[in-house]
Design a protein around this motif. Structure first.
Motif, PDB file in Angstrom:
ATOM      1  N   TYR A  34      28.743 -64.197 -91.857  1.00  0.00           N
ATOM      2  CA  TYR A  34      29.650 -65.257 -92.277  1.00  0.00           C
ATOM      3  C   TYR A  34      30.890 -65.144 -91.396  1.00  0.00           C
ATOM      4  O   TYR A  34      31.366 -64.035 -91.121  1.00  0.00           O
ATOM      5  CB  TYR A  34      30.036 -65.107 -93.752  1.00  0.00           C
ATOM      6  CG  TYR A  34      28.879 -65.302 -94.703  1.00  0.00           C
ATOM      7  CD1 TYR A  34      28.024 -66.397 -94.578  1.00  0.00           C
ATOM      8  CD2 TYR A  34      28.642 -64.399 -95.747  1.00  0.00           C
ATOM      9  CE1 TYR A  34      26.961 -66.584 -95.452  1.00  0.00           C
ATOM     10  CE2 TYR A  34      27.590 -64.580 -96.623  1.00  0.00           C
ATOM     11  CZ  TYR A  34      26.749 -65.669 -96.473  1.00  0.00           C
ATOM     12  OH  TYR A  34      25.693 -65.849 -97.344  1.00  0.00           O
TER      13      TYR A  34
ATOM     14  N   ARG B 149      18.253 -67.089 -84.190  1.00  0.00           N
ATOM     15  CA  ARG B 149      19.316 -66.580 -85.070  1.00  0.00           C
ATOM     16  C   ARG B 149      20.627 -66.336 -84.319  1.00  0.00           C
ATOM     17  O   ARG B 149      21.689 -66.233 -84.935  1.00  0.00           O
ATOM     18  CB  ARG B 149      18.869 -65.293 -85.762  1.00  0.00           C
ATOM     19  CG  ARG B 149      18.683 -64.115 -84.823  1.00  0.00           C
ATOM     20  CD  ARG B 149      18.214 -62.867 -85.566  1.00  0.00           C
ATOM     21  NE  ARG B 149      18.058 -61.724 -84.685  1.00  0.00           N
ATOM     22  CZ  ARG B 149      17.020 -61.489 -83.917  1.00  0.00           C
ATOM     23  NH1 ARG B 149      16.009 -62.351 -83.940  1.00  0.00           N
ATOM     24  NH2 ARG B 149      16.956 -60.426 -83.151  1.00  0.00           N
TER      25      ARG B 149
ATOM     26  N   SER C 165      24.922 -63.529 -84.392  1.00  0.00           N
ATOM     27  CA  SER C 165      23.818 -63.869 -85.289  1.00  0.00           C
ATOM     28  C   SER C 165      24.287 -64.738 -86.452  1.00  0.00           C
ATOM     29  O   SER C 165      25.427 -64.621 -86.932  1.00  0.00           O
ATOM     30  CB  SER C 165      23.197 -62.583 -85.843  1.00  0.00           C
ATOM     31  OG  SER C 165      22.319 -62.859 -86.903  1.00  0.00           O
ATOM     32  N   ASN C 166      23.386 -65.588 -86.941  1.00  0.00           N
ATOM     33  CA  ASN C 166      23.687 -66.360 -88.146  1.00  0.00           C
ATOM     34  C   ASN C 166      23.574 -65.502 -89.400  1.00  0.00           C
ATOM     35  O   ASN C 166      23.705 -65.999 -90.517  1.00  0.00           O
ATOM     36  CB  ASN C 166      22.795 -67.603 -88.252  1.00  0.00           C
ATOM     37  CG  ASN C 166      21.315 -67.256 -88.330  1.00  0.00           C
ATOM     38  OD1 ASN C 166      20.923 -66.085 -88.346  1.00  0.00           O
ATOM     39  ND2 ASN C 166      20.475 -68.272 -88.374  1.00  0.00           N
TER      40      ASN C 166
ATOM     41  N   CYS D  92      31.923 -71.417 -88.972  1.00  0.00           N
ATOM     42  CA  CYS D  92      30.668 -71.145 -88.272  1.00  0.00           C
ATOM     43  C   CYS D  92      30.405 -72.249 -87.249  1.00  0.00           C
ATOM     44  O   CYS D  92      29.792 -73.272 -87.567  1.00  0.00           O
ATOM     45  CB  CYS D  92      29.512 -71.027 -89.264  1.00  0.00           C
ATOM     46  SG  CYS D  92      29.653 -69.590 -90.341  1.00  0.00           S
TER      47      CYS D  92
ATOM     48  N   LYS E  79      23.373 -67.786 -82.724  1.00  0.00           N
ATOM     49  CA  LYS E  79      23.800 -69.187 -82.666  1.00  0.00           C
ATOM     50  C   LYS E  79      25.281 -69.418 -82.878  1.00  0.00           C
ATOM     51  O   LYS E  79      25.747 -70.547 -82.729  1.00  0.00           O
ATOM     52  CB  LYS E  79      23.005 -70.000 -83.693  1.00  0.00           C
ATOM     53  CG  LYS E  79      23.223 -69.578 -85.140  1.00  0.00           C
ATOM     54  CD  LYS E  79      22.267 -70.296 -86.089  1.00  0.00           C
ATOM     55  CE  LYS E  79      22.391 -71.793 -86.041  1.00  0.00           C
ATOM     56  NZ  LYS E  79      21.498 -72.460 -87.015  1.00  0.00           N
ATOM     57  N   TYR E  80      26.093 -68.408 -83.242  1.00  0.00           N
ATOM     58  CA  TYR E  80      27.488 -68.675 -83.601  1.00  0.00           C
ATOM     59  C   TYR E  80      28.465 -68.315 -82.476  1.00  0.00           C
ATOM     60  O   TYR E  80      28.363 -67.261 -81.854  1.00  0.00           O
ATOM     61  CB  TYR E  80      27.879 -67.897 -84.853  1.00  0.00           C
ATOM     62  CG  TYR E  80      27.300 -68.451 -86.131  1.00  0.00           C
ATOM     63  CD1 TYR E  80      26.892 -69.781 -86.229  1.00  0.00           C
ATOM     64  CD2 TYR E  80      27.157 -67.633 -87.256  1.00  0.00           C
ATOM     65  CE1 TYR E  80      26.359 -70.282 -87.405  1.00  0.00           C
ATOM     66  CE2 TYR E  80      26.629 -68.129 -88.444  1.00  0.00           C
ATOM     67  CZ  TYR E  80      26.225 -69.451 -88.502  1.00  0.00           C
ATOM     68  OH  TYR E  80      25.694 -69.939 -89.665  1.00  0.00           O
TER      69      TYR E  80
ATOM     70  N   SER F 175      26.077 -60.879 -93.984  1.00  0.00           N
ATOM     71  CA  SER F 175      25.650 -61.471 -95.250  1.00  0.00           C
ATOM     72  C   SER F 175      24.617 -60.608 -95.964  1.00  0.00           C
ATOM     73  O   SER F 175      24.164 -60.951 -97.060  1.00  0.00           O
ATOM     74  CB  SER F 175      25.033 -62.860 -94.994  1.00  0.00           C
ATOM     75  OG  SER F 175      23.864 -62.748 -94.201  1.00  0.00           O
TER      76      SER F 175
ATOM     77  N   ILE G 287      28.631 -73.677 -83.850  1.00  0.00           N
ATOM     78  CA  ILE G 287      27.408 -73.447 -83.100  1.00  0.00           C
ATOM     79  C   ILE G 287      27.728 -73.189 -81.630  1.00  0.00           C
ATOM     80  O   ILE G 287      28.500 -73.918 -81.010  1.00  0.00           O
ATOM     81  CB  ILE G 287      26.446 -74.651 -83.234  1.00  0.00           C
ATOM     82  CG1 ILE G 287      26.109 -74.898 -84.709  1.00  0.00           C
ATOM     83  CG2 ILE G 287      25.177 -74.407 -82.426  1.00  0.00           C
ATOM     84  CD1 ILE G 287      25.444 -73.729 -85.405  1.00  0.00           C
TER      85      ILE G 287
END
Length: 476
Positions: free
Chosen positions: A134, A95, A130-131, A54, A97-98, A109, A56
């Motif tokens: 996974y 949210r 989105s966070n 993950c 962020k990836y 998730s 950023i």
């Protein structure tokens, strides 16, 4: 397995948080983490295969990016990106962020997620995810596509949705629980052979996908043919960067004397689209009333009254009743905000592309459900208007072009319309017999897409079975 399961105190060692959770212990009592019930004991945990990755995302000034939330508005049940949210460094939800690359596998998730595990083979440098996902990279001893399909199997999905999730309402599972799952430690050469066996099915799926049409395109195509409009010319006008405007034309349909370029460009586009249509009417003549919904403080805990959200207005002109938020609050006239069968709603806030998307409640209502302040409920004079026709028209290019130009808001990721824009909408309104004919044509085309979806789903089930069979076999 039974409805009652006796566990020993030592069984709590299966979870570092000592979970007192029946659904979790039913799983562990029967399978442990060997959820595929593999007889060969040469097992390996997913934590030794999938490496969390993950990273950023770094937003740069003056750049636009393609944001991918977890919802079905942006990803379909086959793992394809179908739309994105335009975001910038200054204007993006926290949210999103990836950073992801083509070596990654993503999996939602959330319990009950319709989107399967994801992997993409194109340049993702301009995408931010989105966070709620996974993100993993795959060990070099394992075939990435094999692991992608493994995470899409019915067995994995069943475990995520029925045994290891935590919480009530919109629940999620922890990454470390997924990584505890054990599978047979299969040689890489065998994995590669399995993927070779799957390739013909993949090609069949891709062929089926090329036959699919986007729902909004289906709706628009029917209207284009019905009213004999050249959409290429419409697009050319919409892409115009400069035009001359006479002063006398600035007051046409412009009682607020709006001076914006996009507003006056709309007048030119509509003049072209409507030039040969004899049944153009101003919608205000047929609107009996409009009413915004109510948005009390809510939570994802399934307690109290369910509230619909923006995502429940579907592109196919219907309202989904599967609420994801709930409130325990009430008010004196709360019954005025309960949805009813045959209610017509418009989303008053969304992205430029999707603002004022419309939907009709076609299902029977068994329990009280609230509609939120993001919705505008419209009551039409049904002597002249079929609500399903109007929902399709709002969602077609007629509505998309109009609302894109009249919506207000500095942040283009969230613009809004009001009742004023609804009343001022000029629409093609033939008699109800012709409206019904148009409805039938659209429904026929949408139903054909459902048949294609069913065929794709069957092909995906074939792949899932091949993967599961390879996991359960005794081969070293």
């Amino acid at each position: 397995m039974g409805l009652v399961q006796t566990i020993k105190f030592s069984d709590f060692n299966n979870d570092e948080l000592f979970r007192m959770d029946a659904k979790f212990h039913f799983l562990n009592k029967r399978f442990g983490w060997n959820i595929f019930d593999t007889k060969n004991r040469n097992l390996i945990s997913l934590k030794d295969i999938l490496v969390p990755n993950c990273k950023i995302f770094k937003y740069e000034n003056d750049e636009e990016y393609k944001g991918i939330p977890t919802g079905r508005d942006h990803l379909n049940e086959f793992g394809d990106i179908i739309s994105y949210q335009v975001v910038t460094k200054d204007e993006h939800p926290n949210r999103l962020k990836y950073k992801v690359n083509s070596n990654c596998i993503l999996i939602s998730s959330l319990k009950g997620a319709k989107t399967p595990a994801l992997s993409f083979d194109f340049d993702l440098s301009n995408y931010v995810f989105s966070n709620g996902f996974y993100v993993f990279e795959v060990s070099k001893q394992w075939n990435k596509k094999f692991m992608l399909y493994l995470l899409r199997t019915k067995t994995i999905k069943h475990i995520l949705d029925n045994h290891i999730y935590r919480g009530i309402g919109i629940s999620s599972y922890k990454e470390n629980d997924l990584l505890k799952v054990q599978i047979q430690n299969i040689n890489l050469q065998i994995q590669n052979k399995v993927i070779e066996k799957i390739k013909p099915i993949e090609k069949e799926i891709e062929t089926l996908k090329t036959e699919k049409e986007d729902t909004l395109e289906i709706i628009s195509d029917v209207f284009l043919k019905e009213f004999n409009i050249n959409f290429e010319e419409v697009e050319k006008l919409d892409n115009t960067k400069q035009f001359n405007l006479k002063l006398k034309h600035t007051i046409l349909k412009n009682d607020l004397l709006r001076a914006s370029f996009k507003w006056h460009k709309l007048e030119i586009i509509q003049s072209y689209m409507y030039k040969d249509i004899k049944c153009i009417e101003k919608l205000s003549k047929f609107i009996i009333s409009t009413k915004n919904g109510w948005s009390p403080q809510s939570s994802e805990v399934e307690e109290g009254t369910p509230i619909l959200g923006q995502e429940h207005i579907l592109k196919n002109g219907q309202i989904s009743l599967s609420a994801s938020k709930f409130t325990i609050l009430t008010r004196n006239n709360i019954e005025n905000f309960y949805i009813k069968k045959n209610d017509f709603f418009v989303s008053r806030g969304n992205t430029v592309e999707l603002v004022a998307l419309a939907g009709l409640v076609t299902d029977d209502i068994e329990d009280d459900i609230l509609y939120p302040d993001l919705y505008i409920k419209i009551d039409f004079d049904e002597k002249y208007i079929d609500k399903q026709y109007m929902a399709y028209l709002f969602n077609s290019f007629f509505g998309r072009i109009y609302f894109k130009h009249v919506a207000k808001g500095k942040n283009q990721t969230m613009v809004k319309v009001s009742s004023k824009e609804l009343y001022d909408f000029h629409v093609p309104l033939p008699n109800k017999t012709i409206q019904q004919e148009i409805i039938n044509k659209i429904k026929t085309q949408i139903d054909l897409q459902k048949d294609i979806d069913k065929q794709i789903k069957n092909k995906q089930d074939e792949i899932s079975k091949i993967i599961e069979d390879s996991i359960k076999c005794d081969a070293e």
